[in-house]
Design a protein around this motif. Structure first.
Motif, PDB file in Angstrom:
ATOM      1  N   SER A   1       4.890  10.669   8.863  1.00 12.03           N
ATOM      2  CA  SER A   1       5.717   9.935   7.904  1.00 12.03           C
ATOM      3  C   SER A   1       4.888   9.007   7.011  1.00 12.03           C
ATOM      4  CB  SER A   1       6.762   9.106   8.654  1.00 12.03           C
ATOM      5  OG  SER A   1       6.093   8.206   9.523  1.00 12.03           O
ATOM      6  N   SER A   2       3.606   8.899   7.285  1.00 11.56           N
ATOM      7  CA  SER A   2       2.781   7.959   6.526  1.00 11.56           C
ATOM      8  C   SER A   2       2.698   8.337   5.057  1.00 11.56           C
ATOM      9  CB  SER A   2       1.373   7.928   7.116  1.00 11.56           C
ATOM     10  OG  SER A   2       0.496   7.310   6.212  1.00 11.56           O
ATOM     11  N   THR A   3       2.762   7.310   4.202  1.00  6.97           N
ATOM     12  CA  THR A   3       2.643   7.576   2.767  1.00  6.97           C
ATOM     13  C   THR A   3       1.417   6.881   2.182  1.00  6.97           C
ATOM     14  OG1 THR A   3       4.060   5.686   2.306  1.00  6.97           O
ATOM     15  CG2 THR A   3       5.128   7.849   2.415  1.00  6.97           C
ATOM     16  N   TYR A   4       0.456   6.528   3.044  1.00  8.69           N
ATOM     17  CA  TYR A   4      -0.756   5.867   2.535  1.00  8.69           C
ATOM     18  C   TYR A   4      -1.626   6.866   1.786  1.00  8.69           C
ATOM     19  CZ  TYR A   4       0.401   2.040   5.706  1.00  8.69           C
ATOM     20  OH  TYR A   4       1.021   1.016   6.345  1.00  8.69           O
TER      21      TYR A   4
ATOM     22  N   ASN B   1      -5.413  -1.791  11.982  1.00  7.15           N
ATOM     23  CA  ASN B   1      -4.704  -1.193  13.126  1.00  7.15           C
ATOM     24  C   ASN B   1      -3.433  -0.486  12.687  1.00  7.15           C
ATOM     25  OD1 ASN B   1      -6.660  -2.272  14.690  1.00  7.15           O
ATOM     26  ND2 ASN B   1      -5.428  -3.991  15.455  1.00  7.15           N
ATOM     27  N   ARG B   2      -2.721  -1.163  11.823  1.00  7.45           N
ATOM     28  CA  ARG B   2      -1.426  -0.657  11.390  1.00  7.45           C
ATOM     29  C   ARG B   2      -1.568   0.625  10.574  1.00  7.45           C
ATOM     30  NH1 ARG B   2       3.129  -4.945  10.597  1.00  7.45           N
ATOM     31  NH2 ARG B   2       4.741  -3.627   9.698  1.00  7.45           N
ATOM     32  N   VAL B   3      -2.506   0.581   9.612  1.00  9.38           N
ATOM     33  CA  VAL B   3      -2.694   1.735   8.726  1.00  9.38           C
ATOM     34  C   VAL B   3      -3.187   2.941   9.528  1.00  9.38           C
ATOM     35  CG1 VAL B   3      -4.123   2.641   6.844  1.00  9.38           C
ATOM     36  CG2 VAL B   3      -3.023   0.395   6.619  1.00  9.38           C
ATOM     37  N   LEU B   4      -4.132   2.690  10.446  1.00 11.46           N
ATOM     38  CA  LEU B   4      -4.671   3.809  11.225  1.00 11.46           C
ATOM     39  C   LEU B   4      -3.588   4.408  12.118  1.00 11.46           C
ATOM     40  CD1 LEU B   4      -8.269   2.619  12.149  1.00 11.46           C
ATOM     41  CD2 LEU B   4      -7.499   4.111  10.291  1.00 11.46           C
ATOM     42  N   PHE B   5      -2.797   3.537  12.724  1.00  7.78           N
ATOM     43  CA  PHE B   5      -1.723   4.026  13.590  1.00  7.78           C
ATOM     44  C   PHE B   5      -0.703   4.823  12.782  1.00  7.78           C
ATOM     45  CE2 PHE B   5       2.503   3.572  15.439  1.00  7.78           C
ATOM     46  CZ  PHE B   5       2.284   4.046  16.723  1.00  7.78           C
TER      47      PHE B   5
ATOM     48  N   ASP C   1      -7.614   8.018   0.172  1.00  7.70           N
ATOM     49  CA  ASP C   1      -8.840   7.273  -0.151  1.00  7.70           C
ATOM     50  C   ASP C   1      -8.752   5.836   0.359  1.00  7.70           C
ATOM     51  OD1 ASP C   1      -6.783   6.880  -2.061  1.00  7.70           O
ATOM     52  OD2 ASP C   1      -8.232   6.033  -3.480  1.00  7.70           O
ATOM     53  N   LEU C   2      -7.523   5.263   0.319  1.00 11.60           N
ATOM     54  CA  LEU C   2      -7.356   3.894   0.816  1.00 11.60           C
ATOM     55  C   LEU C   2      -7.488   3.851   2.334  1.00 11.60           C
ATOM     56  CD1 LEU C   2      -4.488   2.456  -1.408  1.00 11.60           C
ATOM     57  CD2 LEU C   2      -6.860   1.664  -1.292  1.00 11.60           C
ATOM     58  N   VAL C   3      -6.944   4.849   2.996  1.00 14.88           N
ATOM     59  CA  VAL C   3      -7.060   4.905   4.455  1.00 14.88           C
ATOM     60  C   VAL C   3      -8.534   4.926   4.852  1.00 14.88           C
ATOM     61  CG1 VAL C   3      -6.594   6.288   6.516  1.00 14.88           C
ATOM     62  CG2 VAL C   3      -4.823   6.027   4.766  1.00 14.88           C
ATOM     63  N   ALA C   4      -9.302   5.730   4.122  1.00  9.02           N
ATOM     64  CA  ALA C   4     -10.738   5.810   4.417  1.00  9.02           C
ATOM     65  C   ALA C   4     -11.410   4.462   4.191  1.00  9.02           C
ATOM     66  CB  ALA C   4     -11.381   6.882   3.535  1.00  9.02           C
ATOM     67  N   GLU C   5     -11.016   3.806   3.106  1.00  9.35           N
ATOM     68  CA  GLU C   5     -11.612   2.499   2.785  1.00  9.35           C
ATOM     69  C   GLU C   5     -11.259   1.462   3.853  1.00  9.35           C
ATOM     70  OE1 GLU C   5     -10.823   1.028  -1.228  1.00  9.35           O
ATOM     71  OE2 GLU C   5     -10.865  -1.018  -0.418  1.00  9.35           O
ATOM     72  N   ILE C   6      -9.993   1.468   4.259  1.00  7.00           N
ATOM     73  CA  ILE C   6      -9.528   0.484   5.241  1.00  7.00           C
ATOM     74  C   ILE C   6     -10.190   0.739   6.598  1.00  7.00           C
ATOM     75  CG2 ILE C   6      -7.477  -0.215   6.558  1.00  7.00           C
ATOM     76  CD1 ILE C   6      -5.923   0.267   3.852  1.00  7.00           C
ATOM     77  N   LYS C   7     -10.336   2.005   6.925  1.00  6.39           N
ATOM     78  CA  LYS C   7     -10.981   2.379   8.176  1.00  6.39           C
ATOM     79  C   LYS C   7     -12.394   1.792   8.250  1.00  6.39           C
ATOM     80  CE  LYS C   7     -11.209   6.672  10.832  1.00  6.39           C
ATOM     81  NZ  LYS C   7     -10.978   8.127  10.723  1.00  6.39           N
ATOM     82  N   ASN C   8     -13.071   1.791   7.123  1.00  8.59           N
ATOM     83  CA  ASN C   8     -14.458   1.313   7.096  1.00  8.59           C
ATOM     84  C   ASN C   8     -14.578  -0.182   6.805  1.00  8.59           C
ATOM     85  OD1 ASN C   8     -15.442   3.901   7.580  1.00  8.59           O
ATOM     86  ND2 ASN C   8     -15.233   4.432   5.411  1.00  8.59           N
ATOM     87  N   SER C   9     -13.461  -0.863   6.627  1.00  5.70           N
ATOM     88  CA  SER C   9     -13.527  -2.277   6.213  1.00  5.70           C
ATOM     89  C   SER C   9     -13.937  -3.158   7.386  1.00  5.70           C
ATOM     90  CB  SER C   9     -12.179  -2.735   5.676  1.00  5.70           C
ATOM     91  OG  SER C   9     -11.231  -2.705   6.718  1.00  5.70           O
TER      92      SER C   9
ATOM     93  N   LEU D   1       0.832  -1.210   0.000  1.00  2.00           N
ATOM     94  CA  LEU D   1       0.000   0.000   0.000  1.00  2.00           C
ATOM     95  C   LEU D   1       0.865   1.259   0.000  1.00  2.00           C
ATOM     96  CD1 LEU D   1      -2.798  -1.077   2.509  1.00  2.00           C
ATOM     97  CD2 LEU D   1      -3.107  -0.585   0.072  1.00  2.00           C
ATOM     98  N   LYS D   2       1.931   1.220   0.783  1.00  5.48           N
ATOM     99  CA  LYS D   2       2.823   2.383   0.828  1.00  5.48           C
ATOM    100  C   LYS D   2       3.476   2.620  -0.525  1.00  5.48           C
ATOM    101  CE  LYS D   2       3.991   2.221   5.699  1.00  5.48           C
ATOM    102  NZ  LYS D   2       4.951   1.694   6.672  1.00  5.48           N
ATOM    103  N   ASN D   3       3.664   1.521  -1.276  1.00  2.00           N
ATOM    104  CA  ASN D   3       4.262   1.644  -2.605  1.00  2.00           C
ATOM    105  C   ASN D   3       3.216   1.946  -3.675  1.00  2.00           C
ATOM    106  OD1 ASN D   3       6.815   1.133  -1.625  1.00  2.00           O
ATOM    107  ND2 ASN D   3       6.591  -1.094  -1.851  1.00  2.00           N
ATOM    108  N   GLY D   4       1.992   2.219  -3.231  1.00  7.44           N
ATOM    109  CA  GLY D   4       0.941   2.581  -4.184  1.00  7.44           C
ATOM    110  C   GLY D   4       0.312   1.393  -4.891  1.00  7.44           C
ATOM    111  N   ASP D   5       0.569   0.181  -4.380  1.00  7.91           N
ATOM    112  CA  ASP D   5       0.012  -1.020  -5.014  1.00  7.91           C
ATOM    113  C   ASP D   5      -1.071  -1.594  -4.100  1.00  7.91           C
ATOM    114  OD1 ASP D   5      -0.586  -3.461  -6.054  1.00  7.91           O
ATOM    115  OD2 ASP D   5       1.461  -4.256  -6.021  1.00  7.91           O
TER     116      ASP D   5
END
Ligand SMILES: [Zn+2]
Length: 497
Positions: free
Chosen positions: A483-486, A473-477, A489-497, A447-451
């Motif tokens: 320093s996060s490079t997520y 947990n990891r992405v939200l933290f 839109d993906l963060v929002a999606e993962i949050k709601n998953s 995800l950090k690499n945009g994939d």
């Protein structure tokens, strides 16, 4: 009518015994009207039981033993009157298109493969026999000279000399892995991501003796002083003892002077201690069975029985053999499976191939075709079920690829969902947690690499809910830190998953 002929046949056979040469002629005979207790007792008295049913046993017997059963009122049907003659007859079925590997042709083939496929295999002598023969082991993997953190499987043949088909199946599996590497993606995957070891002839001295002298021979060629040979499949050191094994050097199931007294079993012990396999098959003949531990006694608790039963059942789909707990045949101490599982925690199986000791050579391709797919299955599952058993090493888990970790999660969650045994569930859960953490780390890196391909796959895999929660947990933290490079839109999606 049938019984009448059987009786006549039996009597004629009896008369012909003892006249051929000085050594006692052995026959294969079916002795009926036996209770389970009697069969178990016979095994512990050192009788060589090839096959059993509810009330019968097919045994290797000498003339006086046949007579003893007859006089006790047991119906006896002689199946093979003279086993040495039987060996000669089997040898005569061989031709240039179909023949059993000898020690010499096996050695030549292994060396030829090692020379032709140096990128895929290495050949190693893991020990020397009493008669100074090499015990050969072929390792098949990408980067074969390196010990990589990949799940490992072991295939063995000919613990017992006379059981020639048991050499063929490991050799045929090696051939498939090597010759189809470039053309078959399934094979390439197994070679690239597993370390497979083949020891096609654990007991070379016994095999050479049986083939060259046309002898019906089971044991190795240890000189016991007056008698010959130790039963290698009674010589392993986990629960070594006298049940289903004999302390008499003349018995076909002689267990030796102590655990691992023999160079062949010691060589295998050293190999498994060094390579730390997840799974194994030891091939024997006959009975068309798939056996799993424990074998040394009745109803010995096996904490991984669920995995054993599942794998045995799956493998039986390929060859239609019957899966069975080893002790159900008859309890026997000191066999390889009990040591490999009891001590080394490997998922260890024994295949009793075929419906006779040595089928005609024309049958070789048939029993190979039935059993090579089961070997490929075992090699594959060493990397899924093998990772949640105690032999699933942390080093393997921390090196899993995304695909491999997903396979391990799906297989094990499918198998253990709804598992009622709390102790087993905790053990499996602990391993599954590690695998899920590894998977989550891989997905987050992607995800950090945009994939987001691995994320798309895992969120649609119902068995992977634990890993998805770790990812969340990891992405939200991490996304809470600068320093996060997520992607947002993906963060929002993962949050709601
Ligand atoms: Zn055997």
């Amino acid at each position: 009518m049938r019984r009448f002929f059987t009786t006549i046949f039996c009597c004629i056979s009896l008369l012909s015994f003892g006249t051929v040469n000085a050594e006692p002629v052995k026959c294969l005979a079916k002795v009926s009207r036996l209770t389970n207790k009697q069969i178990v007792t016979l095994a512990s008295q050192g009788f060589d039981i090839a096959k059993r049913g509810v009330d019968f046993a097919e045994m290797v017997l000498e003339q006086d033993q046949v007579q003893a059963f007859v006089s006790k009122g047991h119906p006896v049907k002689v199946i093979i009157p003279d086993l040495d003659a039987y060996i000669k007859k089997v040898k005569s079925t061989q031709n240039k298109n179909a023949s059993y590997y000898t020690y010499a042709t096996m050695e030549k083939q292994l060396k030829a493969w090692a020379e032709k496929y140096p990128e895929l295999c290495v050949l190693e002598s893991i020990g020397k026999t009493h008669e100074d023969r090499d015990i050969w082991a072929l390792k098949i993997s990408d980067n074969p000279a390196k010990n990589e953190p990949e799940p490992a499987a072991l295939l063995m043949g000919a613990h017992h000399a006379r059981e020639w088909p048991s050499i063929e199946v490991p050799m045929a599996t090696a051939k498939k892995l090597l010759t189809e590497y470039d053309s078959n993606p399934e094979v390439k995957n197994l070679v690239d991501n597993r370390e497979t070891w083949i020891v096609p002839m654990v007991n070379p001295d016994g095999v050479v003796y049986s083939m060259e002298k046309s002898k019906y021979w089971r044991k190795n060629r240890r000189n016991n002083g007056g008698t010959w040979g130790v039963d290698l499949n009674r010589n392993y050191g986990y629960q070594w003892g006298n049940v289903g094994a004999s302390s008499s050097g003349s018995s076909d199931t002689y267990h030796g002077t102590g655990p691992f007294s023999e160079p062949e079993s010691s060589a295998l012990k050293a190999l498994v201690e060094r390579e730390k396999f997840q799974a194994s098959i030891s091939f024997h003949t006959y009975s068309e069975l798939i056996l799993y531990p424990f074998g040394y006694g009745y109803n010995i608790p096996n904490p991984d029985s669920k995995v054993f039963v599942k794998m045995a059942k799956d493998m039986s789909q390929f060859n239609q053999y019957t899966p069975k707990n080893s002790a159900e045949l008859y309890p026997a101490m000191g066999d390889s499976d009990d040591f490999f599982y009891g001590e080394m925690k490997m998922l260890s199986f024994t295949f009793e191939l075929c419906s006779t000791f040595i089928p005609a050579a024309s049958q070789i391709s048939t029993f190979n075709e039935l059993n090579v797919p089961a070997c490929l299955y075992l090699i594959d599952k060493a990397g899924t079920y093998g990772l949640v058993t105690p032999a699933g090493r942390d080093e393997l888990i921390s090196n899993l690829s995304f695909d491999a970790s997903m396979n391990a999660i799906v297989d094990n969650v499918d198998l253990f969902a709804g598992e009622g045994n709390a102790a087993m569930r905790n053990e499996v859960l602990k391993q599954l947690e590690k695998i899920s953490q590894r998977t989550a780390a891989l997905v987050c890196t992607d995800l950090k690499n945009g994939d987001s391909a691995s994320w798309q796959r895992i969120k649609n895999t119902p068995q992977a809910r634990l890993a998805v929660s770790f990812i969340r947990n990891r992405v939200l933290f991490e996304s809470a830190h600068e320093s996060s490079t997520y992607r947002e839109d993906l963060v929002a999606e993962i949050k709601n998953s």
